[in-house]
Design an enzyme around this catalytic site. Structure first.
Site, PDB file in Angstrom:
ATOM      1  N   ASN A 426       0.848  -1.192   0.000  1.00 38.56           N
ATOM      2  CA  ASN A 426       0.000   0.000   0.000  1.00 38.56           C
ATOM      3  C   ASN A 426       0.885   1.243   0.000  1.00 38.56           C
ATOM      4  O   ASN A 426       1.795   1.370   0.835  1.00 38.56           O
ATOM      5  CB  ASN A 426      -0.889   0.020   1.250  1.00 38.56           C
ATOM      6  N   GLU A 427       0.622   2.137  -0.946  1.00 33.72           N
ATOM      7  CA  GLU A 427       1.324   3.419  -1.017  1.00 33.72           C
ATOM      8  C   GLU A 427       2.844   3.231  -0.972  1.00 33.72           C
ATOM      9  O   GLU A 427       3.559   3.924  -0.255  1.00 33.72           O
ATOM     10  CB  GLU A 427       0.850   4.349   0.101  1.00 33.72           C
TER      11      GLU A 427
END
Length: 823
Positions: A426-427
């Site tokens: 994520n990210e």
């Protein structure tokens, strides 16, 4: 892609078994009789040495607790502190009674944050890194050795001292990153179990249940992995398969070699009952492993279902299109942090299902197996991911942990039919844990994770969110689209999504929405948003989450009212009904949660994007989703936490009704405002919106449906037509809300006593005396420092059968602190 077969090595007793899921009926939750110490000790002897009251050895003092327990149950949302990150100790005495001669004694950890050491008396028996894995420690030899000592009988009455050190200290070479928008909690915050197994036992069962394309028959295979320190070479396995009604449809017995992986069953099931979001049919696999007159029973549930992400098209489940109506979850709750009980988890997941959810992304780490089982039961499809979140890419230890956690997640949760996606990160475009930020190295590692996931499980797909330079690696990609919050206006949503969908084979929209401060409402929710440019980039950029600087955006310039957020969500849901190519989306998140990176939010240290508060109290946005996503008739007039509306005496005010009923009538003060037909494309509120004249003072509004099943909702509020001036003082009220509870409410008013209904100043509560503030809950009425909602703020007090003085202070210098006596 052909799945590679991994041999599971037998681990010696002094090591932890990462990813192991203990399957046995001799399993006891260790919830009571624990002592906890925040901080560290000099050595393990300090935890077990004799200590008489008043002696030097009796300190530091230990506190009685029950499990699950989180270091950061309250300090994660304390408005004046950074949350604690460091070591903490737990200790208890085990009463060992193993029913199996020569059997093994195990500790089954459902999750402990973030690094863990396990001691029997003074012997280190296991270590583990990774706060979200399920893992097992074999304590057999250490228990037997200590039980044979005179010390065991003399000092401990035959019981076994267990001490556990958990540590959530900051460590850049451990995932997740401390830059993440959630707390990296510490403690035994999931259940810990004492488990007895025979000398040879089933460590885990792997079930593959796949229907054919016509959905007329299913192939079923069952494999077992064994825990066999004694190197047993022969055992008998009895395999029983039951259909969703509990009827036995297959029973076989066979001899097995309990080393590594063993095939137990391969068969065909005719006309399998399919698992789906509406009809989550669950089969049962029971395996009885017998050896040397000992038996272990292992039970797993599974389901037949077939899914597909169509290239540049929708999602299919069991041959039909299913729009994934999703949300997200953090393991976080008011008053307990990550240490949620099973009943709290069930309450939360039931609320989600009642909202109409059929999909959830578990952000941003593998979560309790209880949650996965609830998703199986309720019919909620799952994206589960490892905690490679933000910060960049660390070294060998970092990467080994990520791979180990991916393998553990897939092994442990393999049989859950609800899971369709393994999330890899994520990210990961977010740097700053390390001096180097090398996109090429991140791509290489992402590819390694993708390949590993398919080697372990080629029946599911991989995904990531927000890392554009890796979007071609995974099977499903979610860009960052925050139309109407971090970028642009929410009417940009459909075009932005279509553009992003064209860039990848399989598109999903995870994370959208925005913050709203519970109990704050607005007559004009679009005030101060006129400078936001429409048709521009809606992708979140560095700094957009900040309350300072940068382009005009709702997150910085808006009022954070529930009034704005219902309109944003309403628009998204309206548009999704017309996007026939959309696989689905997941609103971020279901519940408000604590975060160390948002100290200046209206409720400090809380991400307030949830549709329910941190204690599961629904916000108005909850009912918008219900009106689009549920079938059971419902009706909800907007504004149940809006006690005072305002405007001119002759001004028409908009009243919104959220309902899934085809026709709704509105009555204001007994006068019908007419009947309206629901039409999802008639924005806002799917056509159920009226312009009405209100009377000064008390008003009663009733909305009622017409049709086979009539439902109704009633709302009462005051309409304020007076114009208020500059805030001048605090007006307080105390209301009893239980035997020993009081609610303290404060309203900012002007010199004439007229409420200042647009005031957003911070209010701080304090208390001296016998009572206690119910604070550090991370909710609108559970924080001693909170930004006013329409000039109001409130907090509860536990009087504790005594007398207290509550102080109320406002950050307006000219307003004096108010004191209230509570008895």
């Amino acid at each position: 892609m052909k799945r590679l077969i991994y041999t599971i090595c037998l681990l010696v007793a002094c090591l932890s078994t990462a990813g192991a899921k203990v399957l046995t009926e001799h399993k006891t939750r260790l919830t009571d009789n624990w002592l906890y110490l925040r901080g560290d000790i000099g050595n393990i002897w300090e935890a077990v040495r004799p200590a008489s009251p008043g002696t030097s050895e009796s300190v530091p003092l230990w506190t009685p607790v029950t499990l699950p327990h989180c270091f950061n149950a309250t300090d994660a949302v304390d408005p004046d502190l950074n949350y604690y990150q460091g070591p903490g100790w737990y200790k208890t005495l085990l009463d060992i009674n193993n029913p199996y001669p020569n059997g093994r004694i195990l500790l089954d950890f459902e999750g402990a944050g973030q690094k863990t050491e396990v001691y029997i008396y003074t012997t280190l028996v296991a270590t583990h890194t990774g706060g979200y894995d399920e893992w097992t420690a074999d304590i057999t030899e250490a228990v037997q050795a200590f039980a044979a000592t005179p010390e065991c009988a003399k000092r401990f009455g035959g019981k076994i001292p267990l001490s556990i050190r958990c540590d959530n200290s900051r460590d850049a070479e451990m995932i997740p990153s401390d830059l993440s928008d959630f707390n990296v909690y510490g403690g035994l915050y999931r259940y810990l179990n004492l488990v007895y197994v025979p000398e040879v036992s089933i460590e885990r069962i792997q079930i593959d249940a796949n229907p054919d394309k016509e959905l007329k028959k299913g192939t079923l295979s069952v494999h077992a992995f064994f825990y066999n320190p004694a190197d047993v070479r022969k055992a008998t396995a009895n395999i029983i398969i039951k259909d969703p009604s509990g009827k036995v449809i297959l029973s076989e017995e066979k001899e097995v070699l309990p080393l590594g992986k063993a095939a137990l069953l391969a068969t065909t099931v005719r006309k399998p009952e399919l698992w789906s979001d509406e009809y989550p049919q669950l089969y049962t696999c029971e395996v009885r492993l017998k050896h040397n007159n000992q038996e272990q029973k292992a039970v797993e549930r599974f389901g037949f279902r077939r899914f597909e992400f169509i290239e540049k098209g929708p999602f299919m489940l069991n041959g039909s299109r299913l729009l994934l109506r999703g949300t997200h979850r953090h393991e976080d709750h008011a008053g307990v942090g990550a240490a949620m009980t099973e009943s709290q988890m069930r309450q939360e997941m039931t609320l989600m299902k009642q909202m109409g959810v059929n999909f959830i992304r578990l952000g941003h780490y593998q979560q309790s197996g209880i949650i996965l089982s609830l998703c199986d039961e309720l019919g909620i499809l799952v994206w589960e991911e490892i905690p490679w979140c933000r910060g960049g890419l660390g070294g060998e230890r970092y990467q080994a942990q990520a791979k180990r956690m991916l393998e553990s997640m897939i092994h442990t949760h393999y049989n859950h039919p609800a899971i369709i996606i393994w999330g890899l990160g994520n990210e990961n475009d977010w740097p700053n844990d390390f001096p180097e930020f090398d996109k090429g190295k991140i791509r290489t590692f992402m590819k390694e994770l993708h390949d590993l996931a398919h080697q372990l499980d080629d029946n599911r797909v991989t995904a990531i969110r927000r890392c554009d330079f890796c979007k071609d690696i995974v099977d499903v990609y979610s860009p960052s689209i925050w139309a109407g919050w971090y970028r642009g206006i929410f009417t940009d949503y459909k075009n932005a999504s279509y553009h992003e969908m064209q860039q990848v084979k399989h598109f999903f929209h995870a994370e959208w929405g925005g913050d709203c401060h519970a109990r704050r409402h607005a007559e004009d929710p679009f005030i101060n948003l006129d400078k936001i440019e429409a048709g521009k980039d809606t992708d979140e950029r560095a700094g957009d989450a900040s309350l300072y600087g940068g382009s005009a955006r709702a997150s910085k310039d808006g009022d954070w009212s529930e009034s704005y957020m219902v309109r944003l969500i309403d628009w998204h849901l309206k548009e999704q009904e017309t996007m026939d190519w959309l696989t689905g989306s997941a609103y971020w998140p279901f519940k408000d949660f604590s975060t160390p990176v948002r100290p200046e939010n209206p409720v400090p240290y809380v991400n307030q994007k949830g549709v329910v508060e941190r204690d599961l109290t629904p916000k108005e946005t909850y009912y918008v989703f219900q009106s689009y996503w549920t079938k059971k008739p419902m009706i909800h007039i907007y504004g149940h936490t809006w006690p005072v509306r305002w405007g001119k005496a002759d001004e028409q005010k908009e009243i919104l009704v959220y309902s899934n009923c085809p026709q709704v009538e509105l009555l204001v003060n007994g006068i019908s405002q007419g009947m309206k037909n629901r039409n999802s494309q008639d924005y806002p509120a799917a056509g159920l919106h009226w312009k009405c004249r209100l009377q000064a003072g008390e008003n009663t509004v009733i909305a009622r449906s017409k049709g086979k099943e009539e439902v109704a909702d009633t709302l009462r509020f005051v309409y304020e037509t007076r114009t208020w001036g500059t805030p001048a003082r605090l007006q307080t009220k105390v209301t009893s809300c239980g035997t020993d509870l009081s609610l303290v409410e404060v309203q900012i008013v002007d010199t004439q006593g007229i409420p200042c209904l647009n005031a957003k100043n911070f209010i701080e509560f304090g208390l001296t005396g016998d009572g206690k503030l119910i604070e550090n809950q991370g909710t609108s009425i559970g924080s001693r420092k909170v930004q006013a909602y329409n000039g109001r703020a409130a907090i509860r007090v536990n009087k504790r059968n005594g007398e207290s003085i509550v102080s109320v202070r406002c950050d307006i210098p000219q307003i004096k602190t108010t004191f209230i006596s509570i008895k």
